[in-house]
Design a protein around this motif. Structure first.
Motif: not given
Length: 251
Positions: A62-64
């Motif tokens: 998951e990428i912030s």
């Protein structure tokens, strides 16, 4: 007796030292090539095994994205200001209301500061004007006219009630919550007595959208202390409402 003659073995071929060296060289090259090929195969197998080991377990990524920092705002508005009162006389009184509101996004604390009081002598030509009693051009109205200033916490239409915040005029910058049954007359003081007063944390916590009415009750009293010297005089002052970051006092 029979005699046995030695057998004659045919000569298969003649191998000399040169031939032996050639054979050994060829065999060495073949062995060296085999070693190289084996090394390449081993390296390839190791790479395949390493790659297989890398992807041999479950995973999820998951990428912030677009992380942002934004400052809040402190924004105070003031309406119904200033007030101007003309042609008043002893015995007159009234109430002026100015409304402050925090239209920013942050909680702030409200400070209130009065300017110096400016008393101006009338420039009229009657016998009681331009008397210069307090000095040339200095009027006397601010020392006679009285004022009560408070913050109407409960929006009670300008009436001083319990819990309202009284800005006292004793020069100490004291903020006094009104008692259960306040008597307004006890809090009136001359306009001059508010000179340069600073009230820290008049409102300790003023949240976004909070609004308050600031009440100025004024009067020119009747009595022996009021005489013709105030005819035509004027008094003026500024009031600064300062909304600052909560729990932080500016130097």
């Amino acid at each position: 007796m029979e005699s046995f003659l030695p057998f004659d073995f045919p000569m298969i071929g003649h191998i000399d030292n040169q031939n032996i060296d050639n054979i050994n060289t060829k065999r060495g090259i073949e062995m060296f090539n085999k070693k190289i090929l084996l090394s390449v195969l081993i390296i390839g197998m190791v790479g395949v095994m390493a790659g297989s080991a890398t992807w041999a377990y479950f995973q999820d990524t998951e990428i912030s994205e677009d992380n942002t920092l934004t400052a809040g705002t402190l924004d105070l508005t003031l309406t119904n200001a200033p007030f101007t009162l003309n042609n008043k006389q002893p015995g007159d009184f009234g109430t002026e209301t100015q409304t402050i509101q925090n239209v920013g996004s942050l909680i702030g604390e409200l400070d209130v500061t009065f300017s110096a009081i400016a008393n101006t002598e009338s420039e009229g030509t009657t016998q009681y004007e331009s008397d210069n009693i307090g000095g040339t051009g200095v009027g006397e109205l601010g020392g006679v006219a009285e004022m009560l200033v408070f913050i109407d916490v409960d929006s009670s239409s300008g009436t001083l009630t319990e819990g309202d915040i009284i800005l006292t005029s004793d020069g100490t910058g004291t903020v006094v919550p009104a008692p259960e049954t306040p008597v307004e007359n006890t809090y009136f003081a001359t306009i001059n007595s508010y000179a340069s007063d600073h009230f820290d944390k008049a409102i300790e916590s003023m949240g976004p959208t909070d609004d308050y009415d600031v009440i100025f009750k004024w009067r020119i009293p009747l009595g022996e202390e009021v005489d013709n010297t105030i005819q035509g005089d004027s008094v003026s002052f500024d009031v600064a409402f300062i909304l600052e970051q909560a729990d932080v006092d500016t130097p």
